[in-house]
Write a protein that holds these residues in place. Sequence first.
Motif, short mmCIF file in Angstrom:
data_model
loop_
_atom_site.label_atom_id
_atom_site.label_comp_id
_atom_site.label_asym_id
_atom_site.label_seq_id
_atom_site.Cartn_x
_atom_site.Cartn_y
_atom_site.Cartn_z
N VAL A 71 2.42 -8.56 11.95
CA VAL A 71 1.00 -8.35 11.64
C VAL A 71 0.50 -7.11 12.37
N THR A 73 -2.80 -5.74 11.27
CA THR A 73 -4.25 -5.87 11.17
C THR A 73 -4.60 -7.26 10.68
N GLU A 105 -2.65 -7.53 7.14
CA GLU A 105 -1.84 -6.37 6.81
C GLU A 105 -0.57 -6.47 7.65
N SER A 157 3.40 -5.10 8.54
CA SER A 157 4.45 -4.08 8.46
C SER A 157 5.78 -4.78 8.18
N GLU A 206 -3.01 0.19 -3.62
CA GLU A 206 -2.37 -1.11 -3.49
C GLU A 206 -1.73 -1.48 -4.82
N GLU A 261 7.05 -0.43 5.20
CA GLU A 261 5.90 -0.35 4.31
C GLU A 261 4.86 -1.40 4.70
N ILE A 262 3.61 -1.16 4.29
CA ILE A 262 2.51 -2.07 4.63
C ILE A 262 2.27 -3.03 3.48
N MET A 263 2.36 -4.32 3.79
CA MET A 263 2.15 -5.37 2.79
C MET A 263 0.78 -6.01 3.03
N ILE A 264 0.03 -6.20 1.95
CA ILE A 264 -1.29 -6.83 2.03
C ILE A 264 -1.14 -8.29 1.58
N LYS A 317 -3.42 -11.61 0.97
CA LYS A 317 -4.78 -12.14 0.87
C LYS A 317 -4.79 -13.63 1.18
N LEU A 321 -7.37 -12.16 5.82
CA LEU A 321 -6.63 -11.07 5.19
C LEU A 321 -5.70 -10.45 6.23
N ARG A 326 0.85 -1.19 0.00
CA ARG A 326 0.00 0.00 0.00
C ARG A 326 0.89 1.24 0.00
#
Length: 706
Positions: A237, A239, A276, A278, A209, A221-224, A226, A274, A204
């Motif tokens: 983690v 979120t 999120e 760091s 994204e 940075e924030i990695m998503i 799925k 899901l 993100r």
Amino acid sequence: MDESVKRNIYRVEGFTCTGCAATFEKNVKQLPHVQDAQVNFGAAKLTVVGEASIAELEKAGAFEGLKIYPESERSAGRKEPFWHRKATIRTAISALLLLTGWLLGAQYGDENSLSVFSYGLSILIGGYTLFLKGVRNLVRLQFDMNTLMTVAILGAAAIGEWGEGAMVVFLFAISEALESYSMDKARESIRSLVEIAPNEALIRRNDQEIQVPVDEVRVGEIMIVKPGQKIAMDGKVITGASSVNQAAITGESVPVTKDVDDEVYAGTLNQEGLLEVSVTKRFEDTTLAKIIHLVEEAQAERAPSQAFVDRFASVYTPLIMLTALAIAVLPPLFAGANWAEWIYRGLAVLVVGCPCALVISTPVAVVTAIGTAARNGVLIKGGIHLEEAGRLSAIAFDKTGTLTKGVPTLTDIKPVGSLPRDECLIIAAAIERGSQHPLASAIIRQANHLGKPIPAAESFVSLTGKGAKAVVNSTLYHIGSPRLFEEILPGGMDQSNRQEIATLQEQGKTVMLLGTKEEIIALFAVADEIRETSKQALQKLHQLGIGQTVMLTGDHQATAAAIAQQLDISDVDAGLLPQDKREAIKRLINKHGHVAMVGDGINDAPALATATVSFAMGGAGSDTALETADIALMSDDLSKLPFTIALSRRALAIIKQNITFSLAIKAVALLLIFPGWLTLWMAIFADMGATLLVTLNALRLLRITN
């Protein structure tokens, strides 16, 4: 070495033997702007200190048709199918010409010119690269298997044995292909690790994204991630919650639940939620990247048995050449024997003396075993440690965090003086907030549950191996082991306190005391839960014949004895400071010879360094564990320990079998020389058969699982 000089690492495709790797390394070192070079044959890697282009490096490896590419580049697209390789095509053409020559010989007689011409072409095409290496080595007086084969084949042609010379070329080419295949197969374990982590991560940035190459992702940075996706980077983690399959890193088959503030690792699989995350490490610093690097470095480190084989081969090869020369020349010169017959026998000695099987017997087993261990969540940092783990006769264990979970729980608070229970707990927590001891966390957690303010402690001092002291509410308090209070109290402890402590310790609890220099105020009992896998692991170790298991702990004798009894540990050494554990390991080595120490990789460093081989628990995410120990068990699962010892013993047995078989088949074949029963093609077939058998024997290690 000048640190400003560039150091580049490349991956190499096309190695067929250790000798070729050594020649390539020598060629690279001779390049104009290269200061030093090192080839890792097991991992198929090249390290260059200095400047050299890919074209220059490939030219240095042109004799072997080597392909070079940067370490960071994925190799999947560069892999050449076996049937498209030049060596394979040349071998196939050589085989067709050999068959044609044989058919022509059967039709028109062995001496007809068409048959000889077909055999000659078969020798030239199939043995082209062999002759280039052999002639060059012969000129330089370097005697290796290529030199032996070249002299034997040219000698066969010189005495009119064209068919046998062509057969030797063909069988030798197949032998080389088998050796190359076996090493490729052994390297697959590590190659599969390289391919585990994705090339890109969903990041993100600026509220969008986007897919970003992993080497461009920045820390923080924030990695998503799925559901169903692999995690591309190490991180924490922030979120979400999910279960994550960590088998690629730790070898654990059961997914692990991940929640906020839990660590996740590159190459692991997010299963249902899901997340999120760091990012906490750059791609080259991830746990997976470190595992791959350390395993590849381990494959370059020679095991003692491999060093023996290399030394033996360096003497054995020129000795075989001298023996062959003596057999070919002495009987005709001094006994009037037939020259052609004895030259033929001398050539057979050269062929059967080729040390292919012997040279590959150890490295293929070591590389395969280290790769198999890595796939099962065990990082063995060198062939020497692999062999040492197979020779163990005694194992010493740290208690906290190794045999137990290392998450202690406060079970008892027993005030002795006039202070109420809650106040004793708050004073203890105030002191322990400055401590790094695992037991301190149990007291602090319990105090936080009271919901009362914890005062600040002043003048905190840690008393190594005994406890701590600090000023709380203007009073100097001590907290620590019973031994500490035996020392500081003017008359020592009274009998009632000793009895109470003994009762708690017999229940497997660790006792800490709170007090001043004049009196004891309270007793705290803490229990550390035994790991579920500890008892089973100890049973398996006893089944493997590990006769002596020892617990080394700073805890009290009674507490340690209670836990040891539950786990069926044969001996306990308690009340130890770090330096005492080191001395205990020395005593065990003097008594038993080969001794392992199993710890958490952070504490117990002196003992880990002293042991014959050291194991660190929970290497995943722990840089210290990866660096400290000879072998890292990537999960907090002690069942990996008997698996590692069993794998090491199997590898040791296979190495011994391979060396014995390689030497035995040579000895038998050499005995067949004198009655004249050994032909050239039989000699090379025996050598090829030995190479194939030692290779297949070593590859059995790929099937071992935990």
